[in-house]
Design an enzyme around this catalytic site. Structure first.
Site, PDB file in Angstrom:
ATOM      1  N   LYS A 137       0.835  -1.217   0.000  1.00  0.00           N
ATOM      2  CA  LYS A 137       0.000   0.000   0.000  1.00  0.00           C
ATOM      3  C   LYS A 137       0.866   1.262   0.000  1.00  0.00           C
ATOM      4  O   LYS A 137       1.948   1.258  -0.564  1.00  0.00           O
ATOM      5  CB  LYS A 137      -0.963  -0.010   1.196  1.00  0.00           C
ATOM      6  CG  LYS A 137      -1.721  -1.311   1.324  1.00  0.00           C
ATOM      7  CD  LYS A 137      -2.901  -1.164   2.213  1.00  0.00           C
ATOM      8  CE  LYS A 137      -3.446  -2.522   2.565  1.00  0.00           C
ATOM      9  NZ  LYS A 137      -4.761  -2.466   3.138  1.00  0.00           N
ATOM     10  N   SER A 160      -6.718  -9.343   6.549  1.00  0.00           N
ATOM     11  CA  SER A 160      -6.158  -9.678   7.858  1.00  0.00           C
ATOM     12  C   SER A 160      -5.540 -11.075   7.935  1.00  0.00           C
ATOM     13  O   SER A 160      -5.609 -11.736   8.976  1.00  0.00           O
ATOM     14  CB  SER A 160      -7.212  -9.468   8.956  1.00  0.00           C
ATOM     15  OG  SER A 160      -7.568  -8.097   9.006  1.00  0.00           O
ATOM     16  N   HIS A 183      -8.596  -2.864  -6.196  1.00  0.00           N
ATOM     17  CA  HIS A 183      -8.519  -2.984  -4.738  1.00  0.00           C
ATOM     18  C   HIS A 183      -9.651  -2.163  -4.123  1.00  0.00           C
ATOM     19  O   HIS A 183      -9.986  -1.081  -4.630  1.00  0.00           O
ATOM     20  CB  HIS A 183      -7.155  -2.493  -4.246  1.00  0.00           C
ATOM     21  CG  HIS A 183      -6.911  -2.865  -2.815  1.00  0.00           C
ATOM     22  ND1 HIS A 183      -7.448  -2.149  -1.773  1.00  0.00           N
ATOM     23  CD2 HIS A 183      -6.216  -3.896  -2.254  1.00  0.00           C
ATOM     24  CE1 HIS A 183      -7.084  -2.727  -0.624  1.00  0.00           C
ATOM     25  NE2 HIS A 183      -6.337  -3.786  -0.896  1.00  0.00           N
TER      26      HIS A 183
HETATM   27  C1  PEP Z   1      -5.010  -5.704   1.405  1.00  0.00           C
HETATM   28  O1  PEP Z   1      -4.599  -4.566   1.471  1.00  0.00           O
HETATM   29  O2  PEP Z   1      -5.276  -6.177   0.290  1.00  0.00           O
HETATM   30  C2  PEP Z   1      -5.203  -6.480   2.622  1.00  0.00           C
HETATM   31  C3  PEP Z   1      -5.725  -7.663   2.547  1.00  0.00           C
HETATM   32  O3  PEP Z   1      -4.777  -5.875   3.802  1.00  0.00           O
HETATM   33  P1  PEP Z   1      -4.639  -6.595   5.258  1.00  0.00           P
HETATM   34  O4  PEP Z   1      -3.921  -7.906   5.026  1.00  0.00           O
HETATM   35  O5  PEP Z   1      -3.840  -5.640   6.062  1.00  0.00           O
HETATM   36  O6  PEP Z   1      -6.019  -6.818   5.767  1.00  0.00           O
END
Ligand code: PEP
Length: 254
Positions: free
Chosen positions: A12, A212, A96
């Protein structure tokens, strides 16, 4: 032939140059299963893409986090698919939820991007997923099917597409979908592809889960029959990303 496990790391809009160098070092030193067992792709912010690409171990690849919807030109602030191809960046993440929801990218706009990027020779991680409100109103499958349908309307060859199911309520919240919840939606997406694209595309397209995922929950999620890997945000910037990659071993034993 089985679907090769896929683990993507979405960094990100995070990190200083020093932090990026540190995470690359961790990745380069990590002991992970071989490339015929797991495909690993990390997605740094644009400004770090060339340095990560040139310093990353050769068995891991890079992805951009977005690209422009059509040929480059007078689109200030955008980066075109042609530029990514020119820099030999093989992958791009499109659709996304942070772009769909914060920047207002519609299903059709995302589908146009996917089609254009594929036509330029990029491989695409195409994201779909429902909000908490949509889940609670019982429309999860309808929502992800509509997002996938928009893509299917513009894409005929799915060879270079990885579909990422990322429930919005699980992204960056620490609230991971249960293995059963993930499996249910992945199964429905595969069923949708079978009925609306082709049995071959349904059987071969990798459907990965994001939301997550961490070193502690990845093994159980990886054990689900329709979960072909992960898209990882927060934990992809930590040493535990190596453990997530290792969860690919679960498939070998299945
Ligand atoms: C993502 O940004 O695609 C994502 C799944 O983030 P996280 O693993 O932090 O939930």
């Amino acid at each position: 032939m089985g679907r090769k496990f896929f683990v993507g790391g979405n960094w990100k809009c995070n990190g200083t140059f020093d932090e990026v160098k540190k995470i690359v070092k961790i990745l380069n030193e990590g002991q992970v299963p071989p490339q015929d067992v797991v495909e690993v792709v990390v997605s740094p912010p644009y400004v770090f893409l060339p340095v990560v690409k040139s310093s990353l171990r050769p068995d891991f690849h890079v992805a951009a986090q977005n690209c422009w919807v059509k040929k480059g030109g007078a689109f200030t602030g955008e980066v075109s698919a042609e530029m990514l191809v020119n820099l030999e960046v093989p992958w791009v993440i499109l659709g996304h939820s942070e772009r769909r929801l914060i920047l207002g990218e519609s299903n059709e706009f995302v589908a146009d991007k996917v089609a254009y990027a594929l036509a330029q020779g990029l491989k695409v991680i195409a994201c779909v997923g429902e909000t908490l409100e949509q889940r609670e109103s019982g429309s999860t499958v309808e929502v992800v099917a509509a997002q996938t349908k928009a893509i299917a309307a513009k894409v005929s060859d799915w060879t270079n597409v990885v579909l990422a199911y990322e429930p919005v309520w699980a992204i960056g919240t620490g609230k991971v979908a249960s293995p059963a919840q993930a499996q249910e939606v992945h199964f429905e997406l595969r069923k949708w592809l079978q009925a609306n694209v082709s049995p071959e595309v349904a059987a071969t397209t990798r459907i990965i889960y994001g939301g997550s995922v961490n070193g502690a929950n990845s093994k159980e999620l990886a054990g689900q029959p329709d979960v072909d890997g992960f898209l990882v945000g927060g934990a992809s910037l930590k040493p535990e990303f190596i453990d997530i990659i290792k969860s690919a071993e679960v498939k070998k034993c299945a």
